[in-house]
Structure formats: structure tokens, C-alpha cells
Design a protein around this motif. Sequence first.
Motif: not given
Length: 67
Positions: A28-35
Motif C-alpha cells: 500500500l502507498k500512503f501519499p501523505a507520508d511516503p516514508q
Amino acid sequence: MILGSTLSADTVSVELTVKEAQALSAGLKFPADPQISKEARRKVKRSLDQKLFKSSSNTIAYHLLDV
């Protein structure tokens, strides 16, 4: 050299947040926190390094080396 048969019984425990676990397991990708996925991989890698390379996991005092 470490043999695969000795590693099969060893375990490693890593404490991850729910988002970190999702990022690693499902990609899953989390655009708000890419780290998030980067941090999760770092935690797993650090845990493996400590398990596999116990004697070399100590910090090197580079300032004491004669270079």
C-alpha cells in the motif's frame, strides 16, 4: 559463512505500526507520508543485521582509525 539450516530455526521480531505492516505486506502507498515503507524496510533490515552480524553491529569509531 552462515548455513541456511542454522537460519531456518532462528526468528526475528520487529515492531511495526499498522501502516508500516500494510506497506510491506500489501504494498500500500500512503501519499501523505511516503516514508512509511522506507522506515518499515529500515526496521526489518536493522533487525536482520543485528541477528546475523552480532559482532559487527557495533558502531565503528571512525575518528580513532589511522587513515
